[in-house]
Design an enzyme around this catalytic site. Structure first.
Site, PDB file in Angstrom:
ATOM      1  CE  LYS A  28      -4.114   0.299  -0.029  1.00 28.14           C
ATOM      2  NZ  LYS A  28      -5.306   0.185  -0.606  1.00 28.14           N
ATOM      3  CG  ASP A  46      -7.501   2.758  -1.023  1.00 30.74           C
ATOM      4  OD1 ASP A  46      -7.934   1.800  -1.429  1.00 30.74           O
ATOM      5  OD2 ASP A  46      -7.537   3.682  -0.097  1.00 30.74           O
TER       6      ASP A  46
HETATM    7  N1  GLU Z   1      -7.715   0.112  -3.302  1.00 31.22           N
HETATM    8  C1  GLU Z   1      -7.978  -1.250  -3.546  1.00 31.22           C
HETATM    9  C2  GLU Z   1      -8.027  -2.190  -1.847  1.00 31.22           C
HETATM   10  O1  GLU Z   1      -7.870  -1.943  -1.001  1.00 31.22           O
HETATM   11  C3  GLU Z   1      -7.623  -1.768  -4.986  1.00 31.22           C
HETATM   12  C4  GLU Z   1      -5.414  -2.247  -4.954  1.00 31.22           C
HETATM   13  C5  GLU Z   1      -5.486  -3.107  -5.786  1.00 31.22           C
HETATM   14  O2  GLU Z   1      -6.096  -2.270  -7.484  1.00 31.22           O
HETATM   15  O3  GLU Z   1      -3.823  -2.976  -5.967  1.00 31.22           O
HETATM   16  O4  GLU Z   1      -8.008  -3.259  -2.494  1.00 31.22           O
END
Ligand code: GLU
Length: 450
Positions: free
Chosen positions: A127, A167
Site C-alpha cells: 500500500k 484507493d
Molecule cells: N485499493 C484497492 C484495495 O484496497 C485496490 C488495490 C489494487 O487494485 O491494487 O484493495
C-alpha cells in the site's frame, strides 16, 4: 489472547508500534482469528512466521515537492509500504488523503496481503500514498502532484516487483498522470506497472466498477447461504467515490433499493431509491473535489433529503454497506442500525467497522463480512488487468465479469470453509483471516528463511 505464541507476538507488535492504532487494530483482529490455527501448527512458531508477517518487508518514505496554482512551493510526504511478497509481486493501491500516515498504510498493506491471497491470484501485499489532500485542488495541481510523487517512486515499482493502483483519492485521472510520468522516466513502455488504467492504454474493462460489483456478488452469496435474496431489500451506502458508485450500481441492478448515501458533511436520504441518473452524478461529485454529499440533494431536490452531520447508519435499512473509510461505523452506529432492524453488514471499505461494532453485529446474529473478503473484487480485477497486459490482449466485459464472479464465489467458499463454527453459523471474519493466512504462511514455509 490465550495462545502464548500469539500473545507474545502481539505484545511485541504493540511495543514496537505503540503510536500506530490502526495498524495495531488490524493486527489484533487477524491474530485473534489465528489462535486455533497456531495451536495446530507448531512449525509457525519454529519459523517465526507470525513475526515475519506482522513486519513489512520494507517501507519507502519520501518528500514530494510541487508548485500550486498560486506559484507557492508545497511539500508532502509520500510512502510505499511493501508488506509481503511470498505469493507474488507487491500489489495494492495508493491513497491520497490528508490523514495518511505510516499507521494507516501499514494497516492497509497488512490487510492487503491476506485479501490478495484470498483472490486466488498470485499477488503479494502493498500500500502507499501521501498526506496530500485532493479536496479543493485544481486538475493542474493534481497532475503536478502526481508527477512529483512518481518522480520519487518510479524506481521502486515495476511489472514484476510492485504494481500500485488506486484507493481513496486516487482514481482513473490520477492513475493517468502517474502512469504518464512513469513511462517518461522509464523510457520504455511498461504496460502493467499500474492498474486501473484507461481503456485505450492497457486498462481492463470493468476495473472501475469491480470493487463495488464484487462486493455485491459476495453479498449475494452470503445471503443465498442464509436462504435470503437481495431483491427488494433496502441498502444504506456511505461515501460517493468509486467504490460506493460501483456498489450502488450493482445493488440497483440486482433489484435492491439504495435509500441513503453519505459524505463527510452528512447524509442524503432517498426514500424511493437511488436512480441511475443519481448514480452517474456521483462521478461528477467525486471529480469536483468538493467532497460534499449535499451536492446530490441540490441536484435532485425532489428525491433527496440532506441532513447535515448525520451518517448513512441513521437511515433504516436491511443491508448496510460501509464504502468510505476505516472505522467509519462505530459501536453507537451499530446500535442504531440494530435498533432499526438491519440484518446484514458487509464492509466494502477496508476495516470500515470498529472492533466494538463488529462485536455488536456478531452478538446480535447479524450477517457480517469483513472488507478483506467483500472488497477483494477490486484488486482481483487489477490482477486480471495484469494478466491481460501480459497477454497484450483486452478481454470482453463478459469475460472479466465471469472471472470476477468466480473469484468472489471462491472467496465466499474459503470463508465458509475456514469460518464455519461448531453451531453451524459462519464467522466470516475468522474465515477470511484464516484462509488468507494459510496461503501466505504455506508459501513462506516452503520458501525458507528469507
Ligand atoms: N485499493 C484497492 C484495495 O484496497 C485496490 C488495490 C489494487 O487494485 O491494487 O484493495
Amino acid at each position: 489472547m490465550k495462545n502464548a505464541y500469539v500473545n507474545r507476538v502481539f505484545e511485541r507488535v504493540k511495543a514496537k508500534n505503540a503510536n500506530e492504532p490502526e495498524f495495531l487494530q488490524a493486527v489484533q483482529e487477524v491474530l485473534e482469528s489465528l489462535e486455533p490455527v497456531v495451536e495446530k501448527m507448531p512449525e509457525l512458531e519454529k519459523n517465526a512466521i507470525l513475526e515475519r508477517m506482522v513486519d513489512p518487508d520494507r517501507i519507502f518514505t519520501f518528500r514530494v515537492t510541487w508548485v500550486d496554482d498560486n506559484g507557492a512551493v508545497q511539500t508532502n510526504l509520500g510512502y510505499r509500504v511493501q508488506f509481503n511478497s511470498a505469493i507474488g509481486p507487491y500489489k495494492g493501491g495508493l491513497r491520497f488523503h490528508k490523514a495518511v500516515n505510516p499507521s494507516m498504510l501499514k494497516f492497509l498493506g497488512f490487510e492487503q496481503t491476506f485479501k490478495n491471497a484470498l483472490t486466488t491470484l498470485p499477488m503479494g501485499g502493498a500500500k502507499g500514498g501521501s498526506d496530500f489532500d485532493p479536496v479543493g485542488k485544481s486538475d493542474a495541481e493534481i497532475m503536478r502532484f502526481c508527477q512529483a510523487f512518481m518522480l520519487e517512486l518510479w524506481n521502486n515499482i515495476g511489472v514484476d516487483t510492485d504494481v500500485p493502483a488506486g484507493d481513496v483519492g486516487v482514481g482513473g485521472r490520477e492513475i493517468g498522470y502517474l502512469n504518464g510520468m512513469y513511462q517518461k522516466l522509464a523510457r520504455k513502455y511498461h504496460t502493467g506497472v499500474l492498474t486501473g488504467k484507461g481503456m485505450t492504454w492497457g486498462g481492463s474493462i470493468l476495473r472501475p466498477e469491480a470493487t463495488g460489483y464484487g462486493a455485491l456478488y459476495f453479498v449475494e452469496y452470503m445471503l443465498a447461504k442464509a436462504g435470503k435474496d437481495i431483491k427488494g431489500k433496502t441498502v444504506a451506502v456511505s461515501g460517493f467515490g468509486n467504490v460506493a458508485w460501483g456498489a450502488s450500481k450493482k445493488a440497483v441492478e440486482l433489484g435492491a433499493k439504495v435509500v441513503a448515501i453519505s459524505g463527510p458533511d452528512g447524509v442524503c436520504e432517498i426514500p424511493n431509491g437511488i436512480t441511475n441518473e443519481m448514480i452517474d452524478y456521483m462521478l461528477e461529485m467525486r471529480s469536483s473535489n468538493r467532497n460534499k454529499v449535499e451536492d446530490m440533494a441540490t441536484k435532485f431536490p425532489a428525491a433527496c433529503k440532506f441532513t447535515a452531520g448525520k451518517k448513512a447508519w441513521s437511515v433504516k435499512c436491511d443491508i448496510a454497506l460501509p464504502c468510505a473509510f476505516q472505522n467509519e461505523l462505530n459501536e453507537a452506529d451499530a446500535k442504531e442500525l440494530l435498533a432499526n432492524g438491519t440484518w446484514c453488514v458487509a464492509e466494502v471499505s477496508n476495516m470500515g467497522c470498529t472492533p466494538e461494532a463488529i462485536h455488536a453485529f456478531q452478538s446480535a446474529g447479524v450477517l457480517f463480512a469483513p472488507g478483506k473478503a467483500v472488497n477483494a473484487g477490486g484488486v482481483a480485477t487489477s490482477g486480471l488487468e495484469m494478466t491481460q497486459n501480459c497477454e497484450h490482449l483486452s478481454w470482453t466485459a463478459e469475460e472479466v465479469d465471469e472471472r470476477l464472479h468466480q473469484i468472489m464465489k471462491s472467496i465466499h467458499e474459503q470463508c465458509v470453509e475456514h469460518g464455519t463454527q461448531p453451531d453451524g453459523t459462519i464467522n466470516y471474519v475468522n474465515g477470511a483471516n484464516i484462509a488468507g493466512f494459510m496461503k501466505v504462511a504455506q508459501a513462506m514455509l516452503e520458501q525458507g528463511v528469507v
